[in-house]
Design a protein around this motif. Structure first.
Motif, PDB file in Angstrom:
ATOM      1  N   LEU A 114       0.841  -1.190   0.000  1.00 53.29           N
ATOM      2  CA  LEU A 114       0.000   0.000   0.000  1.00 53.29           C
ATOM      3  C   LEU A 114       0.884   1.250   0.000  1.00 53.29           C
ATOM      4  O   LEU A 114       0.879   2.033   0.961  1.00 53.29           O
ATOM      5  CB  LEU A 114      -0.922   0.003   1.232  1.00 53.29           C
ATOM      6  N   PRO A 115       1.646   1.481  -1.067  1.00 56.41           N
ATOM      7  CA  PRO A 115       2.529   2.650  -1.102  1.00 56.41           C
ATOM      8  C   PRO A 115       1.752   3.959  -1.155  1.00 56.41           C
ATOM      9  O   PRO A 115       0.685   4.045  -1.759  1.00 56.41           O
ATOM     10  CB  PRO A 115       3.347   2.440  -2.372  1.00 56.41           C
ATOM     11  N   VAL A 116       2.312   4.971  -0.517  1.00 59.99           N
ATOM     12  CA  VAL A 116       1.721   6.303  -0.468  1.00 59.99           C
ATOM     13  C   VAL A 116       2.689   7.305  -1.080  1.00 59.99           C
ATOM     14  O   VAL A 116       3.883   7.305  -0.771  1.00 59.99           O
ATOM     15  CB  VAL A 116       1.415   6.704   0.993  1.00 59.99           C
ATOM     16  N   ALA A 144      -2.437  14.236 -11.358  1.00 59.30           N
ATOM     17  CA  ALA A 144      -1.556  13.667 -12.384  1.00 59.30           C
ATOM     18  C   ALA A 144      -0.131  13.558 -11.852  1.00 59.30           C
ATOM     19  O   ALA A 144       0.582  12.582 -12.127  1.00 59.30           O
ATOM     20  CB  ALA A 144      -1.593  14.519 -13.646  1.00 59.30           C
ATOM     21  N   GLU A 145       0.273  14.562 -11.081  1.00 62.40           N
ATOM     22  CA  GLU A 145       1.587  14.501 -10.449  1.00 62.40           C
ATOM     23  C   GLU A 145       1.668  13.308  -9.500  1.00 62.40           C
ATOM     24  O   GLU A 145       2.659  12.570  -9.472  1.00 62.40           O
ATOM     25  CB  GLU A 145       1.856  15.793  -9.681  1.00 62.40           C
ATOM     26  N   GLY A 146       0.602  13.106  -8.714  1.00 62.46           N
ATOM     27  CA  GLY A 146       0.577  11.965  -7.800  1.00 62.46           C
ATOM     28  C   GLY A 146       0.632  10.642  -8.530  1.00 62.46           C
ATOM     29  O   GLY A 146       1.336   9.708  -8.107  1.00 62.46           O
ATOM     30  N   ALA A 147      -0.106  10.543  -9.634  1.00 60.09           N
ATOM     31  CA  ALA A 147      -0.085   9.305 -10.424  1.00 60.09           C
ATOM     32  C   ALA A 147       1.303   9.032 -10.970  1.00 60.09           C
ATOM     33  O   ALA A 147       1.768   7.881 -11.004  1.00 60.09           O
ATOM     34  CB  ALA A 147      -1.097   9.399 -11.559  1.00 60.09           C
ATOM     35  N   SER A 148       1.987  10.083 -11.381  1.00 61.44           N
ATOM     36  CA  SER A 148       3.356   9.933 -11.888  1.00 61.44           C
ATOM     37  C   SER A 148       4.286   9.430 -10.795  1.00 61.44           C
ATOM     38  O   SER A 148       5.136   8.560 -11.038  1.00 61.44           O
ATOM     39  CB  SER A 148       3.846  11.274 -12.435  1.00 61.44           C
ATOM     40  N   LEU A 149       4.129   9.936  -9.590  1.00 60.89           N
ATOM     41  CA  LEU A 149       4.966   9.500  -8.472  1.00 60.89           C
ATOM     42  C   LEU A 149       4.697   8.037  -8.106  1.00 60.89           C
ATOM     43  O   LEU A 149       5.606   7.317  -7.698  1.00 60.89           O
ATOM     44  CB  LEU A 149       4.708  10.391  -7.258  1.00 60.89           C
ATOM     45  N   LEU A 150       3.459   7.602  -8.268  1.00 62.31           N
ATOM     46  CA  LEU A 150       3.106   6.215  -7.935  1.00 62.31           C
ATOM     47  C   LEU A 150       3.585   5.213  -8.976  1.00 62.31           C
ATOM     48  O   LEU A 150       3.685   4.016  -8.684  1.00 62.31           O
ATOM     49  CB  LEU A 150       1.589   6.082  -7.780  1.00 62.31           C
ATOM     50  N   ALA A 151       3.881   5.662 -10.173  1.00 68.19           N
ATOM     51  CA  ALA A 151       4.208   4.746 -11.272  1.00 68.19           C
ATOM     52  C   ALA A 151       5.357   3.812 -10.926  1.00 68.19           C
ATOM     53  O   ALA A 151       5.369   2.644 -11.333  1.00 68.19           O
ATOM     54  CB  ALA A 151       4.522   5.541 -12.535  1.00 68.19           C
TER      55      ALA A 151
END
Length: 242
Positions: free
Chosen positions: A30-32, A56-63
């Motif tokens: 469960l990464p944050v 979108a920035e958050g999605a990029s960081l989660l990739a």
């Protein structure tokens, strides 16, 4: 094992997610990842916090975590857009995440309440009254009647995150209503995961909290939902719709 990625605003109660990971204990990750904005509980600031550019920035960081699903772990930064706007927000997040299943904490509350067969609830909100009323409107659109709503009028997420456990328990318990089938606590800035069982025991009814339903929703999207002890009635209930 499944990996569910969470986009979390600023810093407050994000340690609820590694706690959930430990309680699941099956290798689910469960990464944050964090995005940043003004943490004021006010409409204009919340609209900015949940904007497509920030998510979108958050999605990029989660990739880099290669998630199976992604969730915007913020209640007020989703319901403030209204039902249709929050649906657009989730669709845009999914697109930014390369087509992965996506959701937000506001939709997680509605789906969790529906999974438990709840129709009449009380709300114990940390927000100012005008923001809390928007959550009531969102729940109503989702078919959930709010019989009682209390707003603690706490201005910022940082202040909520600093509440000691005993104050969180008393804040929530004191806002129950006898006609409510459950009590909803809508703020991912509030540390509640370790307290859900205690609060449910005190009230004798289900309690749904923001970080709890957010984790549940992410697992549902990832096809990894299962029963687990320590996370309240929601995680002990078989939902055929999952």
């Amino acid at each position: 094992m499944a990996t569910v990625g969470f986009i979390y605003p600023d810093h407050a109660a994000e340690d609820d997610y590694p706690l959930a990971e430990r309680l699941l204990g099956d290798g689910t990750r469960l990464p944050v990842e964090h995005i940043y904005g003004t943490d004021l509980h006010a409409v204009a600031e919340l609209l900015d916090l949940g904007s497509p550019e920030r998510l979108a920035e958050g999605a990029s960081l989660l990739a880099k975590h290669d998630p199976t699903a992604v969730v915007w772990a913020c209640t007020s930064g989703s319901f403030v857009y209204g039902w249709d706007g929050a649906a657009d927000q989730v669709a845009q997040l999914s697109e930014a995440a390369g087509g992965l299943p996506a959701s937000s904490t506001s939709f997680a509350f509605v789906r969790a309440a529906t999974a438990l067969g709840l129709r009449r609830v009380a709300v114990a909100a940390s927000y100012p009254d005008d923001v809390a009323k928007l959550f009531v409107e969102f729940l109503d659109r989702g078919g959930i009647e709010v019989v009682s709503m209390s707003a603690a009028d706490i201005d910022t997420a940082a202040e909520v995150g600093e509440l000691p456990p005993e104050e969180v328990v008393e804040l929530v318990v004191s806002r129950d209503h006898p006609d409510a089938e459950a009590l909803l606590v809508p703020d991912t800035a509030m540390r509640t995961l370790a307290l859900v069982e205690t609060i449910e025991t005190r009230l004798g009814k289900p309690v749904l909290t923001a970080n709890q339903v957010t984790v549940w929703e992410g697992l549902r999207l990832a096809g990894a939902a299962r029963a687990v002890d320590g996370l309240g009635t929601l995680f002990r209930t078989k939902d055929e719709g999952r």
